[in-house]
Every structure is written in C-alpha cells, then in structure tokens.
Scaffold this motif. Sequence first.
Motif, PDB file in Angstrom:
ATOM      1  N   ILE A   1     -22.790 -48.330 -21.002  1.00 41.53           N
ATOM      2  CA  ILE A   1     -22.955 -48.965 -22.334  1.00 41.53           C
ATOM      3  C   ILE A   1     -22.262 -48.371 -23.050  1.00 41.53           C
ATOM      4  O   ILE A   1     -22.434 -47.064 -23.604  1.00 41.53           O
ATOM      5  N   LEU A   2     -21.246 -49.029 -23.968  1.00 39.25           N
ATOM      6  CA  LEU A   2     -20.562 -48.394 -24.971  1.00 39.25           C
ATOM      7  C   LEU A   2     -21.536 -47.974 -26.163  1.00 39.25           C
ATOM      8  O   LEU A   2     -22.304 -48.831 -26.420  1.00 39.25           O
ATOM      9  N   VAL A   3     -21.297 -46.721 -26.502  1.00 37.77           N
ATOM     10  CA  VAL A   3     -22.223 -46.182 -27.562  1.00 37.77           C
ATOM     11  C   VAL A   3     -21.726 -45.988 -28.663  1.00 37.77           C
ATOM     12  O   VAL A   3     -20.552 -45.157 -28.680  1.00 37.77           O
ATOM     13  N   ASN A   4     -22.338 -46.388 -29.707  1.00 38.03           N
ATOM     14  CA  ASN A   4     -21.827 -45.934 -31.059  1.00 38.03           C
ATOM     15  C   ASN A   4     -22.469 -44.452 -31.483  1.00 38.03           C
ATOM     16  O   ASN A   4     -23.710 -44.182 -31.378  1.00 38.03           O
ATOM     17  N   THR A   5     -21.492 -43.548 -31.456  1.00 36.33           N
ATOM     18  CA  THR A   5     -21.949 -42.106 -31.473  1.00 36.33           C
ATOM     19  C   THR A   5     -22.790 -41.824 -32.951  1.00 36.33           C
ATOM     20  O   THR A   5     -23.669 -40.961 -32.925  1.00 36.33           O
ATOM     21  N   GLY A   6     -22.248 -42.583 -33.910  1.00 36.87           N
ATOM     22  CA  GLY A   6     -23.258 -42.401 -35.259  1.00 36.87           C
ATOM     23  C   GLY A   6     -24.527 -42.785 -35.141  1.00 36.87           C
ATOM     24  O   GLY A   6     -25.434 -42.164 -35.550  1.00 36.87           O
ATOM     25  N   VAL A   7     -24.771 -44.098 -34.718  1.00 34.23           N
ATOM     26  CA  VAL A   7     -26.074 -44.658 -34.240  1.00 34.23           C
ATOM     27  C   VAL A   7     -27.057 -43.998 -33.326  1.00 34.23           C
ATOM     28  O   VAL A   7     -28.198 -43.923 -33.319  1.00 34.23           O
ATOM     29  N   ALA A   8     -26.142 -43.323 -32.382  1.00 32.06           N
ATOM     30  CA  ALA A   8     -26.942 -42.872 -31.168  1.00 32.06           C
ATOM     31  C   ALA A   8     -27.384 -41.313 -31.681  1.00 32.06           C
ATOM     32  O   ALA A   8     -28.118 -40.629 -30.542  1.00 32.06           O
ATOM     33  N   GLY A   9     -27.044 -40.691 -32.618  1.00 32.66           N
ATOM     34  CA  GLY A   9     -27.395 -39.345 -32.969  1.00 32.66           C
ATOM     35  C   GLY A   9     -26.688 -38.470 -31.927  1.00 32.66           C
ATOM     36  O   GLY A   9     -27.422 -37.130 -31.637  1.00 32.66           O
TER      37      GLY A   9
END
Length: 147
Positions: free
Chosen positions: A62-70
């Motif tokens: 799953i492509l992860v948004n690093t900012g939202v994911a902490g």
Amino acid sequence: MIDNISLTDKQPFRCKCICNGSVIGETFDKTHHYFVVPKLTQKVELEFKPFKIRPDLRLNKILVNTGVAGVDVYDHKYEMTLKDDWLETYHENILRSKQEYLVQQNLGKNANQDKIKKWFETYNLAQEKNRFSYYHDELEKILDNLK
C-alpha cells in the motif's frame, strides 16, 4: 500486521532495512527494494544512499503518505514505529488530515461546522466496511486457500 516493506525510486539506490536494531536485509543498485518484515516488529529504519532522495514507501504493498503516516523522514533514511493496529491508525490519520485540510480551506465562504461534522460521520460510517482490518481478513483467507 505489516508483513512487507518496499521502497521505489526512478534512479537506482542502495537500501538497508533495520528492524528492532537488527539488519534484516540490504540491497544494492536497484530501483525497487522489497523486504519481508519479521512478526512483532516495532521500530523500523530504512536507510538509503544516495542521500536526499525521497523513494516511495509501501507497507503491505500500500503506497503510504509519509507525512500522514507519522514516518520520520531524514535525508538518508525513514524511521517508523509499527504496531499491530498500524493500518487502522493510518486510516484514521487520513480522515483527520482531510478534515484539517477542509477546515483550513474554510470549505467556501459559508462553512458550517455542524454540516462538516455530519458529513464526516456519514463518510466514516460508509467506509467502515472498507477498513484495512476488513481487507486484512480477506487477504488472510486468500493466502490460507493458496497453501
């Protein structure tokens, strides 16, 4: 539960995956790096060279948004803490981020906070079936059938 981690970039780079202080894999001069993460992994570090690149991060593909994911982003590595409920927490963070964005944008000139709250409650209820835990259970069933 996160089973695998991958990093992808346009240019070849070196990558090392460290879980709970132990190196579990290192790959060289590839554009795509894939690591299988041991169970009960808490702290994960992904070190890469050359510095100052921003490879795409995927957890369980799953492509992860690093900012939202902490995810802590440095010029040479990503650091994150993974817990059993990480996917559910990520889903909640996505919704919270969208809410904050809409509030920042003021949703137009006549923004009504009660309307906003009601919309997100309805949206969240509609998404309940599509939570990551639901997909995780489906994936487990498929994998069990393949064995």
